[in-house]
Scaffold this motif. Structure first.
Motif, PDB file in Angstrom:
ATOM      1  N   PRO A   1      30.534  35.202  20.829  1.00 32.55           N
ATOM      2  CA  PRO A   1      29.173  34.760  20.249  1.00 32.55           C
ATOM      3  C   PRO A   1      28.481  35.878  20.230  1.00 32.55           C
ATOM      4  O   PRO A   1      28.372  36.763  21.056  1.00 32.55           O
ATOM      5  CB  PRO A   1      28.807  33.510  20.882  1.00 32.55           C
ATOM      6  N   PHE A   2      27.352  36.026  19.132  1.00 29.69           N
ATOM      7  CA  PHE A   2      26.188  36.765  19.102  1.00 29.69           C
ATOM      8  C   PHE A   2      25.027  36.134  19.677  1.00 29.69           C
ATOM      9  O   PHE A   2      24.573  35.268  19.331  1.00 29.69           O
ATOM     10  CB  PHE A   2      25.870  37.172  17.819  1.00 29.69           C
ATOM     11  N   ARG A   3      24.518  36.543  20.891  1.00 33.05           N
ATOM     12  CA  ARG A   3      23.232  36.082  21.507  1.00 33.05           C
ATOM     13  C   ARG A   3      22.261  36.831  21.078  1.00 33.05           C
ATOM     14  O   ARG A   3      22.183  37.971  21.034  1.00 33.05           O
ATOM     15  CB  ARG A   3      23.361  36.265  23.105  1.00 33.05           C
TER      16      ARG A   3
ATOM     17  N   TYR B   1      18.543  38.042  21.188  1.00 31.21           N
ATOM     18  CA  TYR B   1      17.530  38.565  22.212  1.00 31.21           C
ATOM     19  C   TYR B   1      15.912  38.783  21.389  1.00 31.21           C
ATOM     20  O   TYR B   1      16.349  38.978  20.269  1.00 31.21           O
ATOM     21  CB  TYR B   1      17.670  39.893  22.886  1.00 31.21           C
TER      22      TYR B   1
ATOM     23  N   PRO C   1      16.702  36.953  26.429  1.00 25.73           N
ATOM     24  CA  PRO C   1      17.543  36.372  25.819  1.00 25.73           C
ATOM     25  C   PRO C   1      16.833  35.194  24.960  1.00 25.73           C
ATOM     26  O   PRO C   1      15.821  34.276  25.695  1.00 25.73           O
ATOM     27  CB  PRO C   1      18.667  35.802  26.615  1.00 25.73           C
TER      28      PRO C   1
ATOM     29  N   ARG D   1      17.229  31.261  22.855  1.00 27.21           N
ATOM     30  CA  ARG D   1      18.094  30.281  22.938  1.00 27.21           C
ATOM     31  C   ARG D   1      19.088  30.246  21.996  1.00 27.21           C
ATOM     32  O   ARG D   1      19.941  29.272  21.860  1.00 27.21           O
ATOM     33  CB  ARG D   1      17.558  28.820  23.030  1.00 27.21           C
ATOM     34  N   TYR D   2      19.130  31.259  20.989  1.00 23.36           N
ATOM     35  CA  TYR D   2      20.127  31.084  19.743  1.00 23.36           C
ATOM     36  C   TYR D   2      21.164  31.726  19.997  1.00 23.36           C
ATOM     37  O   TYR D   2      21.460  33.068  20.431  1.00 23.36           O
ATOM     38  CB  TYR D   2      19.255  31.737  18.552  1.00 23.36           C
ATOM     39  N   GLU D   3      22.447  31.260  19.733  1.00 26.72           N
ATOM     40  CA  GLU D   3      23.650  31.961  19.778  1.00 26.72           C
ATOM     41  C   GLU D   3      24.379  31.707  18.490  1.00 26.72           C
ATOM     42  O   GLU D   3      24.533  30.615  17.953  1.00 26.72           O
ATOM     43  CB  GLU D   3      24.288  31.441  20.880  1.00 26.72           C
TER      44      GLU D   3
ATOM     45  N   ARG E   1      28.048  31.582  16.653  1.00 27.54           N
ATOM     46  CA  ARG E   1      29.755  31.762  16.805  1.00 27.54           C
ATOM     47  C   ARG E   1      30.211  32.225  15.394  1.00 27.54           C
ATOM     48  O   ARG E   1      31.480  32.523  15.534  1.00 27.54           O
ATOM     49  CB  ARG E   1      30.060  30.366  17.157  1.00 27.54           C
TER      50      ARG E   1
ATOM     51  N   TRP F   1      28.558  43.760  16.026  1.00 18.29           N
ATOM     52  CA  TRP F   1      29.010  42.478  16.385  1.00 18.29           C
ATOM     53  C   TRP F   1      29.997  42.056  14.967  1.00 18.29           C
ATOM     54  O   TRP F   1      31.049  41.568  15.017  1.00 18.29           O
ATOM     55  CB  TRP F   1      28.152  41.430  16.412  1.00 18.29           C
TER      56      TRP F   1
END
Lengths: 221, 403
Positions: free
Chosen positions: A10-12, A14, A138, A140-142, A144, A182
């Motif tokens: 996943p892409f976190r 920041y 970071p 809270r968004y990730e 997928r 990514w």
């Protein structure tokens, strides 16, 4: 709606919040400017080549370069200012390389235009060296997959976009922006990665950059 | 008092989310602000709004005001003028008065918070009571060219602090401690800046007998020589030779400014007998100031020196075209010919006023650009974020901090 391909990781997202530290150092002519440029921290070079992008988002595209702005406005050396404005920051992958290019550009100009070195800023018009202190967190968004990525990208702050596009590539010396990395490494989408790398973020506002990123992603979905 | 969420329609929910994320790193920290006046002036105004917001963010923020007599405030006014470049230096007796009051305040003020946040020179001496907590000196005044003797006196205190904060780059100099630039801010939801109904604006203009039969140019400032009210009158008289307009000079006095009444008397003397010149000595009334700004066609801020000049941001936030001196933090708020007009003299101010009065479309564009610039850079929420970053910076010395 077509199902988006899942990512291998996943892409976190920041974000980075920045504050400005004052160095107390100043320059009133080109010699003082280059002398200080050689020794000042990389965070100062970074600040003066990126500050305008963040603070004047409604004015851009404007030259995001305080050195050029000062040289034109205070010393009246428009030709040198133009050389500095047009330095292609995208071709540098470290602050050190950017610093060397700025110093070389000024010194090269002074060699052929020696009178420029005799000009002084008026009292109160000195160049003040500042630096950027960045706090990276970071969110809270990730994401997928690419669809989630687009959805989050449309909502996150420009600070987050800024971090992944500018700060991460140049200041953290990752070589390329986080988004392209990514797309290529986790989604296997080289075309989209290359397209995002070709977007010159220095000649558009951050909101325009967001729009252009989203447009490119939509085409890939 | 507004909640942080109330700002979302203005700055966007995602910015609020970032502020909340940041606040998690500071939850429970104790921060005490100390200044010298609870009302009047920009510092008290910001603290009135900032302290409740910090508390909403889970930070144990508090605010104390030091005490001092007339003699102490006469000395601190002298310090203020000297920091702004005035020639008068402190006498040995002045320094003793300052130290004596500082000693009394050291006894009276609890300085046990984890972060002590000291505003301006008046309470600087409290740092003598520093233990193992963090101390910040927040300088709100223009110290680009201070009178050397006075600066040396203050350096005796500055060295005790962990960090300092200035409003503009030109105020900084090489110091033995970290220095940050944090610009002040306005609160878009306060009585001074919130939207007002046209009827409310009209009634305030009527209350102060300011007919809107011709363009109204206004300077809102306390009566202080550094705000150059006499220079404003002079500039307006140059304009009036060509364009019929009114001038409003409105302001009050701050509790820590004993010189104000004298300046007011000089202004009244100069204004005598001119029906188009309205000099208003007002009690603190934010709604009325808001209405006066909104009821004006142009706002002028012809200061000789400024710590920051928040009245400029207030005017820009209301979409008003602004003519302002290129001093202190004003050039950070006004980009010349984009979000207002900068000037450096009486004649320059008069020329800029004439340009705006003769070109209303241009004036409107400048006002609209100015409002957007303030929305992005000079609202209380940006200031709140900066203060929280400052508190974190006290515990992190590096330039790139992962938190």
């Amino acid at each position: 709606m077509k199902e988006a391909r899942g990512a291998t990781a996943p892409f976190r997202f920041y974000t980075r919040l920045q504050m400005t530290e004052l160095t107390g150092r100043r320059a009133s002519n080109l010699q003082e400017l280059t002398d200080t440029l050689r020794g000042i921290s990389g965070s100062s070079i970074y600040h003066h080549t990126h500050r305008f992008l963040q603070q004047h988002q409604s004015l851009s595209p404007e030259p995001p370069n305080d050195f050029a702005y000062w040289i034109a406005g205070e010393l009246g050396e428009e030709a040198l200012a133009e050389r500095l404005y047009s330095l292609d920051i995208m071709r540098f992958d470290s602050i050190r390389a950017l610093r060397e290019a700025i110093v070389a550009t000024i010194e090269g100009y002074v060699r052929t235009n020696p009178l420029a070195s005799l000009k002084f800023a008026a009292e109160g018009g000195e160049f003040h060296f500042l630096k950027s202190v960045s706090f990276i967190m970071p969110t809270r968004y990730e994401a997928r997959d690419l669809r989630e990525f687009a959805d989050i990208l449309s909502r996150i702050t420009v600070d987050s976009i800024y971090y992944h596009v500018f700060e991460s590539r140049l200041r953290l010396e990752k070589g390329k922006n986080d988004f392209s990395k990514w797309f290529e490494e986790c989604l296997g989408d080289r075309e989209l990665a290359a397209l995002v790398e070709r977007l010159d973020p220095y000649t558009q506002t951050l909101e325009d950059l967001r729009r252009n990123l989203l447009r490119g992603i939509e085409r890939s979905l | 008092m507004p909640l942080i969420e109330d700002y979302a329609p203005i700055i966007g929910q995602s910015v609020i989310d970032d502020i909340r994320l940041l606040s998690e790193r500071l939850r429970g920290r104790t921060v005490k602000n100390v200044n010298s006046t609870a009302v009047g002036g920009g510092v008290a105004e910001i603290l009135n709004r900032m302290v409740p917001l910090l508390r909403q963010m889970g930070i144990e923020a508090s605010w104390d005001v030091i005490k001092g007599g007339d003699a102490f405030f006469a000395v601190t006014k002298k310090i203020h003028n000297a920091l702004h470049g005035g020639a008068e230096t402190l006498t040995a007796q002045d320094k003793e008065i300052f130290m004596e009051t500082s000693r009394a305040n050291i006894e009276a003020v609890d300085t046990g918070a984890e972060i002590m946040f000291i505003h301006d020179p008046q309470p600087m001496g409290l740092v003598a009571k520093k233990r193992d907590n963090k101390w910040i000196w927040r300088c709100h005044v223009d110290v680009s060219r201070p009178e050397p003797g006075t600066w040396d006196f203050l350096m005796g205190f500055i060295g005790g602090y962990d960090a300092s904060v200035f409003s503009a780059p030109q105020f900084s100099r090489e110091l033995p401690l970290r220095q940050f630039q944090i610009t002040p801010s306005i609160d878009p939801l306060s009585d001074k800046n919130r939207d007002l109904e046209p009827e409310r604006i009209a009634s305030v203009m009527e209350k102060y007998s300011i007919p809107r039969d011709k363009p109204v140019v206004t300077q809102i400032s306390r009566f202080d020589r550094l705000k150059d009210p006499l220079g404003v009158i002079e500039a307006w008289r140059l304009v009036k030779k060509y364009i019929d307009c009114r001038l409003v000079l409105a302001g009050g006095g701050a509790a820590d400014d004993p010189e104000g009444m004298q300046v007011y008397a000089e202004v009244m003397e100069r204004a005598k007998g001119d029906p188009d010149l309205h000099v208003l000595l007002m009690k603190q009334n934010d709604l009325e100031v808001n209405a006066l700004q909104r009821g004006s066609d142009i706002i002028i801020q012809k200061s000789l020196k400024e710590g920051f000049g928040l009245t400029v941001s207030e005017a820009l936030w209301k979409g008003k075209p602004v003519v302002a001196s290129a001093v202190g933090g004003i050039p950070l708020q006004v980009t010349h010919k984009h979000s207002g007009l900068l000037c450096r003299s009486v004649e320059g101010a008069a020329f800029a006023l004439k340009q705006l009065l003769n070109s209303p479309d241009y004036a409107r564009t400048l006002g609209a650009n100015g409002r957007e610039h303030v929305r992005r850079n000079f609202l209380l929420t940006r200031h709140l974020k900066d203060y929280m970053l400052l508190f974190l910076a006290l515990y992190h010395g590096e330039d790139l901090v992962n938190i």
